[in-house]
Write a protein that holds these residues in place. Structure first.
Motif, PDB file in Angstrom:
ATOM      1  N   ILE A 157       0.777  -1.231   0.000  1.00 20.94           N
ATOM      2  CA  ILE A 157       0.000   0.000   0.000  1.00 20.94           C
ATOM      3  C   ILE A 157       0.807   1.278   0.000  1.00 20.94           C
ATOM      4  O   ILE A 157       0.232   2.330  -0.150  1.00 20.94           O
ATOM      5  CB  ILE A 157      -1.015   0.053   1.165  1.00 20.94           C
ATOM      6  CG1 ILE A 157      -0.316  -0.202   2.479  1.00 20.94           C
ATOM      7  CG2 ILE A 157      -2.161  -0.876   0.930  1.00 20.94           C
ATOM      8  CD1 ILE A 157      -1.258  -0.123   3.657  1.00 20.94           C
ATOM      9  N   ASN A 158       2.075   1.259   0.208  1.00 19.30           N
ATOM     10  CA  ASN A 158       2.720   2.567   0.156  1.00 19.30           C
ATOM     11  C   ASN A 158       3.557   2.759  -1.095  1.00 19.30           C
ATOM     12  O   ASN A 158       4.381   3.649  -1.178  1.00 19.30           O
ATOM     13  CB  ASN A 158       3.527   2.856   1.411  1.00 19.30           C
ATOM     14  CG  ASN A 158       4.793   2.060   1.460  1.00 19.30           C
ATOM     15  OD1 ASN A 158       4.919   1.099   0.721  1.00 19.30           O
ATOM     16  ND2 ASN A 158       5.716   2.467   2.299  1.00 19.30           N
ATOM     17  N   GLY A 159       3.332   1.885  -2.106  1.00 19.19           N
ATOM     18  CA  GLY A 159       4.016   2.086  -3.368  1.00 19.19           C
ATOM     19  C   GLY A 159       5.438   1.585  -3.381  1.00 19.19           C
ATOM     20  O   GLY A 159       6.160   1.763  -4.355  1.00 19.19           O
ATOM     21  N   LYS A 160       5.873   0.937  -2.270  1.00 17.24           N
ATOM     22  CA  LYS A 160       7.222   0.366  -2.259  1.00 17.24           C
ATOM     23  C   LYS A 160       7.197  -0.907  -3.084  1.00 17.24           C
ATOM     24  O   LYS A 160       6.541  -1.875  -2.719  1.00 17.24           O
ATOM     25  CB  LYS A 160       7.626   0.022  -0.822  1.00 17.24           C
ATOM     26  CG  LYS A 160       8.087   1.197  -0.006  1.00 17.24           C
ATOM     27  CD  LYS A 160       8.596   0.687   1.328  1.00 17.24           C
ATOM     28  CE  LYS A 160       9.066   1.848   2.185  1.00 17.24           C
ATOM     29  NZ  LYS A 160       9.508   1.395   3.514  1.00 17.24           N
ATOM     30  N   THR A 161       7.925  -0.894  -4.178  1.00 15.69           N
ATOM     31  CA  THR A 161       7.962  -2.101  -4.989  1.00 15.69           C
ATOM     32  C   THR A 161       8.886  -3.120  -4.343  1.00 15.69           C
ATOM     33  O   THR A 161       9.761  -2.768  -3.565  1.00 15.69           O
ATOM     34  CB  THR A 161       8.449  -1.789  -6.409  1.00 15.69           C
ATOM     35  OG1 THR A 161       9.670  -1.067  -6.294  1.00 15.69           O
ATOM     36  CG2 THR A 161       7.439  -0.952  -7.141  1.00 15.69           C
ATOM     37  N   GLY A 162       8.706  -4.369  -4.681  1.00 11.61           N
ATOM     38  CA  GLY A 162       9.451  -5.436  -4.022  1.00 11.61           C
ATOM     39  C   GLY A 162      10.881  -5.532  -4.512  1.00 11.61           C
ATOM     40  O   GLY A 162      11.334  -4.786  -5.375  1.00 11.61           O
TER      41      GLY A 162
END
Lengths: 201, 534
Positions: free
Chosen positions: A50-55
């Motif tokens: 949910i915070n836009g941090k990609t893996g």
């Protein structure tokens, strides 16, 4: 008056010592919980995206099914963090891809200064609901990027948009912010050597 | 310190009739005291000094906002004023005032000889002046005091904070230690020192609300300590808890902060709920309506306060499901709060009401706190919050819950128990004047802020667009009025401590509770043998 207290008080149902012990357990526990929020927050964000941090690096397990019927627009943004002087921009600003196919795009970076510098790019994806479906198999953001004075480079990004991407998402925007890591590099070694466990670079 | 002497002279006089050890003489009495009444008085005096200090900062803010443009202070200093005003009022005025009331009244209400941990009590008080000396000294440091707002969001407070931020962090640490020790002391006192026969459900409501508040303090003050510790490490030791370039996340700061911050607002109001319940019942000459439901409502509010924190963060970027959850959870708090307001009104219903100063403040509390509660419900609506966020509407909202809520609650308690503390009746005419000037000043100051906020005036700015000028001028006039009126309160309290009509043991005929079985002023040592509870 502490002694007066113990002489005269009614028989305490529980000793003060026990109350203090319980309360201190609570205090220490909540202090630890405050710090536990740091990894919990990262885990929570990783699961929900949910915070836009990609893996991190995606190990393509099944590079099968390309959904040729569907097209998703992927846009790229690049910006500098505070105090960063590099020229940093995507070579491809927007690309239409089919879910499931690996796509390579490049980002251009140049160090215009007269000292060697080290940069670190931090990605963020919007809309954040798409984050779990955006896989990077290769990304310059996994490592720090050193550049000599005046040197320029093209940095690759290989990604796959998951065919499971919800139908209503037709456009993804990947934004990179480039941070100057030159001072930190001698001190702390690899990026994220700070207390954060987040190594998603 | 002059006030200290005057304020306590009544207690000291009474003591001379006591036969066993009493207060030491001179300054060492105050430095070394373990007497809950002495410590309670010191807390109350300290909090009032902080109230005046924080209030004078508010006067600077309102003077600058009297007219558009920059007249009096520079924006940098203005930001320091808003920050210090918030910090001092929250941690220096409201919280210590309630701890002071707890120190004075809890042992008297439960029939205990003193607090359970008297030496720790002394220490937890004396930490406070140290903490605030550090905090206030940052005003004179190079780079100025903290200027990032009382919420000290990273990276404003980490990457962009002034050098004095580290002192601010230590001040918060010390205040936190003080609050936690105070909370442990209160829990130990309530758990261990109740008079025989006083079961939990026979405890006066002020005792109940403080017990729950103490648990809240133990739960969230360590989280605040953790948050500022992370800031300390980010600033001085190169970690990246809140720094995106090192893999951290500034949004994490807001989650940790508001996990502390939302229960904190209930810490500042629950003890007032308790005190108001006693006062409304006393001046209605009826027992409190719905005692058990009051206890459960306070418990429910305390529990809910842990699951609503992200309503402060709707505009930061919370997913839809999260917005819905936090919106509904927040609105749910209106239910137990509504139960409390209903019970107060029902207690008054068909009662033999009289309106002495404590009751005036209590009734104003109920009405104005409800207004603040309603604007809180408006803010809880996630889609609407995008319009209200960071505007003067928010400023109006939390001043409506804190000024007529916490502050009026403290004034009501002070007038209610002053005869017990000093042995004299306060000057009723002056007290009523204090009430009406405060009431009018407070509403003049904060009601126009609703309109300013809805019209789009952002908070924490030293200058504003011309169309906001009139309301701001009204607001400033009200604020000056409210601020000046508090000097009258100081005068009333000093006058009451020095003399006046002799107070009987129970000056309010409708009042109930063990504290009224004691003579006024309360002797230096009370309930050395526990009373009988029927």
């Amino acid at each position: 008056m502490a002694d007066a207290n113990s002489d005269t008080s009614p028989t305490p149902r529980r000793s003060n010592r026990r109350v203090i012990a319980w309360c201190m357990t609570g205090v220490v526990g909540m202090f630890a919980f405050g710090f536990a929020l740091v990894p919990l927050y990262d885990v929570f964000c990783e699961i929900t995206g949910i915070n836009g941090k990609t893996g991190g690096r995606y190990e393509a397990s099944s590079t099968g099914q390309v959904d040729a019927d569907r097209t998703v627009t992927v846009q790229f943004l690049a910006s500098n963090g505070p105090g960063m002087s590099w020229e940093f921009r995507p070579v491809t600003r927007s690309i239409k891809v089919h879910p499931g196919e690996p796509v390579t795009v490049n980002f251009f970076a140049q160090n215009p200064g007269d000292t060697p510098m080290v940069g670190q790019a931090v990605p963020s994806l919007s809309p954040s609901e798409g984050t779990p479906y955006f896989h990077k198999t290769e990304c310059f953001c996994f490592n720090q990027q050193p550049l000599e004075a005046g040197e320029s480079t093209e940095m690759p990004l290989v990604f796959i948009v998951d065919p499971e991407l919800p139908e209503y998402i037709t456009k993804l925007t990947l934004s990179y912010t480039l941070y100057d890591q030159s001072q930190h590099i001698e001190v702390s070694g690899p990026v994220g050597a700070g207390a954060s466990t987040n190594k998603n670079g | 310190m002059a006030v200290t002497g005057v304020f306590m002279s009544a207690v000291a006089d009474t003591h001379s009739q006591e036969h066993h050890h009493g207060p030491a003489k001179g300054i060492s009495r105050w430095l070394l005291t373990t007497n809950h009444k002495d410590i309670g008085s010191m807390y109350l005096i300290f909090s009032f000094a902080m109230f005046l200090l924080g209030g004078s900062m508010a006067m600077v803010i309102r003077a600058e906002l009297f007219q558009p443009g920059l007249q009096i202070v520079q924006p940098e200093f203005f930001n320091q004023m808003t920050t210090m005003h918030g910090l001092i009022m929250v941690f220096g005025a409201v919280m210590p005032a309630f701890v002071g009331l707890a120190n004075w009244m809890l042992p008297l209400m439960i029939g205990a000889p003193d607090m359970a941990l008297p030496r720790m009590n002394n220490w937890s008080f004396w930490l406070l002046p140290c903490a605030f000396l550090i905090l206030v000294s940052t005003l004179f440091m190079e780079g100025g005091a903290p200027n990032f707002g009382w919420t000290f969001y990273a990276p404003l407070s980490t990457t962009y904070g002034p050098p004095s931020t580290t002192f601010f962090i230590f001040a918060i640490h010390i205040m936190g230690v003080s609050s936690i020790m105070g909370a442990i002391n209160i829990i130990a006192t309530i758990m261990n020192l109740r008079a025989p026969g006083m079961t939990l459900m026979k405890m006066p409501l002020f005792v109940w609300t403080w017990l729950i508040t103490a648990f809240l303090l133990i739960a969230v003050m360590p989280v605040l300590a953790g948050a500022v510790t992370m800031m300390l490490m980010d600033i001085n030791f190169g970690t990246s808890f809140f720094d995106a370039s090192g893999g951290g996340d500034p949004v994490l700061f807001q989650h940790v902060f508001w996990f502390f911050g939302h229960p904190e607002v209930y810490i500042m109001i629950l003890p007032a709920f308790g005190a108001i319940s006693h006062i409304v019942s006393a001046f209605s000459r009826k027992p409190l309506f719905g005692y058990a439901s009051m206890v459960y409502a306070v418990g429910a509010i305390a529990l809910l306060s842990f699951i609503v924190w992200a309503h402060h963060m709707f505009t930061v970027g919370v997913p839809l499901a999260g917005q819905l959850f936090f919106m509904y959870a927040t609105m749910l708090i209106a239910v137990p709060t509504g139960v409390k307001v209903f019970n107060w009104v029902t207690t008054m219903f068909r009662g033999s009401l009289t309106f002495e100063a404590p009751m005036l403040f209590a009734v104003a509390f109920i009405i104005l706190f409800s207004i603040g509660g309603f604007s809180g419900l408006m803010l809880a609506i996630a889609p609407a919050d995008f319009q209200y966020h960071d505007t003067y509407f928010v400023v109006a909202h939390f001043h409506y819950v804190l000024v007529p809520g916490a502050i009026f609650g403290i004034f009501a308690s002070a007038y209610f128990w002053l005869p017990k503390w000093t042995g004299h009746m306060y000057d009723e005419t002056l007290a009523k004047t204090h009430f009406w000037l405060s009431f009018i000043g407070m509403n003049l100051a904060f009601f126009p802020m609703h309109f300013l906020g809805l019209a789009g005036m952002p908070r924490r700015i030293p200058d504003y667009a011309l169309q906001f000028a009139d309301f701001n001028m009204v607001s400033s006039i009200g604020a000056f009025m409210f601020g000046a009126t508090q000097l009258l309160f100081l005068f009333i309290v000093v006058k009451c401590a020095r003399g006046g009509e002799k107070a009987p043991a129970k000056p309010w005929d409708g009042a109930e509770g063990l504290e009224w079985t004691l003579p006024s002023p309360a002797p230096y040592h009370t309930f050395t043998t526990p009373p009988d509870i029927k």
